[in-house]
Design a protein around this motif. Structure first.
Motif, PDB file in Angstrom:
ATOM      1  N   ASP A 280     -18.873  52.459  13.919  1.00 40.99           N
ATOM      2  CA  ASP A 280     -18.079  51.389  13.195  1.00 40.99           C
ATOM      3  C   ASP A 280     -18.172  50.903  11.792  1.00 40.99           C
ATOM      4  O   ASP A 280     -17.508  50.685  11.055  1.00 40.99           O
ATOM      5  CB  ASP A 280     -18.243  50.315  14.239  1.00 40.99           C
ATOM      6  N   ASP A 281     -19.640  50.766  11.548  1.00 45.10           N
ATOM      7  CA  ASP A 281     -20.027  50.459  10.290  1.00 45.10           C
ATOM      8  C   ASP A 281     -19.638  51.300   9.061  1.00 45.10           C
ATOM      9  O   ASP A 281     -19.204  51.019   8.082  1.00 45.10           O
ATOM     10  CB  ASP A 281     -21.540  50.267  10.267  1.00 45.10           C
ATOM     11  N   ARG A 284     -16.042  51.047   8.135  1.00 48.50           N
ATOM     12  CA  ARG A 284     -15.908  49.869   7.420  1.00 48.50           C
ATOM     13  C   ARG A 284     -16.290  50.091   6.024  1.00 48.50           C
ATOM     14  O   ARG A 284     -15.546  49.704   5.175  1.00 48.50           O
ATOM     15  CB  ARG A 284     -16.568  48.863   8.093  1.00 48.50           C
TER      16      ARG A 284
END
Ligand code: ZN
Length: 363
Positions: A280-281, A284
């Protein structure tokens, strides 16, 4: 017109006036090509790689566009056609010499220039010697307790993997980058920019000088077949490993994705959470990375333990991730001039500092 591939990472064979991609040692794999065309300036030409159908991933030729350059710095994409088992590359030659490659090459010379740049910013050592007598280099950076291992280019034709490492190192070792400095305080990095220098120089797709696919050797590496893996594992046993990433390129899928180690015997919920949050990071931090398309997930206990990501994850009870970048383009954000390219690989490498920093805080 003259065509030749007798240079670092060159691969082409002229037989009876026809162009063939040369097989890796062992005869099982081939797909990487890299050659120069001389003496046809101003002409429109169509080059036919007649044995493209026998490549390791023939489906990958559909939608593929080749890389060409006049100065070996700027590489642009040109159209190809996969027809009758041959790959046709059509373009007009704008200079006396034009280089053509499967992907922007990363030369041994550039590898050594990268080591030179790292010198003084990081520690350098050699893990050992390859079968062709080359040095297997490691860059060690940082002073922190957490131990991060990153290796690239087990498959030598996947040159984007080393561009990725260069992007990572240029940011990590830049003293004006606050995140890089913080990471060097919290972790010690062990980075092998090129796990397969012999295959790289020989112009192989997947194998080393003995014909071994290094990413199928981690269950029982040997000095005769896979000294590169033997050396890396020995160094990991000394340092320990808290996070492992193995960087690759994928011939077929036009996406950046990660393949995890969910199928290793010791997989647990904690690692599942760490893996999810890391992805997820990363998405982003760099939207070229995505999580929709990728390989299937191994069922519990069914991991292939001959692969680096799984073997290291199990041995050190950490997460082992395999990062894949496309040979083609990122279909979610296509670039008609360059496709996926060296620059984007470097940006993606630089962007990994963010998810890595967040993960190390949680470990
Ligand atoms: Zn690979």
């Amino acid at each position: 017109m003259h065509i030749s591939g007798s240079f670092d990472s060159g691969n082409i064979e002229l037989r009876d006036g026809e162009l063939h991609i040369r097989h890796d040692v062992g005869g099982e794999h081939m797909q990487w090509f890299h050659f120069r065309v001389t003496g046809a300036r101003g002409e429109a030409c169509t080059l036919r790689l007649v044995n493209a159908k026998a490549a390791s991933y023939p489906e990958a030729w559909e939608g593929y566009r080749a890389c060409v350059s006049s100065d070996r710095k700027a590489w642009r994409r040109v159209d190809t056609r996969y027809i009758g088992g041959a790959l046709e590359i059509a373009f007009s030659l704008e200079s006396e010499v034009v280089w053509v490659a499967y992907f922007t090459p990363y030369s041994l010379e550039r590898h050594m220039e990268l080591l030179g740049w790292c010198q003084g910013r990081a520690r350098l050592d050699r893990l050992g010697t390859t079968l062709d007598g080359r040095d297997l280099d490691r860059v060690i950076a940082g002073t922190g307790d957490k131990v991060v291992w990153i290796i690239a280019r087990q498959h030598p034709g996947e040159s984007m993997a080393q561009w990725w490492v260069e992007g990572l190192l240029r940011r990590l070792l830049d003293s004006s980058d606050a995140l890089g400095r913080r990471l060097l305080d919290s972790a010690t990095f062990h980075i092998v920019p090129n796990m397969n220098p012999d295959g790289s120089v020989r112009g192989h797709l997947r194998c080393n000088a003995s014909g071994a696919n290094l990413n199928r050797e981690w269950h029982e590496p040997s000095a005769e077949r896979s000294p590169e893996v033997l050396h890396a594992l020995a160094a990991m046993d000394v340092s320990g490993v808290d996070f492992f990433m193995d960087v690759h390129g994928d011939e077929e899928l036009p996406y950046v994705f990660i393949s995890g180690c969910e199928g290793v015997p010791g997989w647990d919920e904690q690692r599942g959470r760490d893996d999810r949050l890391f992805r997820d990071d990363y998405e982003r931090a760099c939207p070229d990375f995505q999580q929709v398309i990728g390989y299937g997930v191994d069922k519990p206990g069914e991991a292939n333990m001959s692969m680096a990501g799984n073997a290291v994850a199990e041995r050190f009870s950490c997460i082992g991730l395999t990062l894949e970048m496309p040979f083609k383009d990122n279909a979610n954000a296509p670039d008609s001039d360059h496709g996926w390219c060296a620059r984007r690989s470097m940006r993606l490498g630089a962007a990994v500092l963010q998810p890595l920093s967040a993960l190390l805080d949680r470990l």
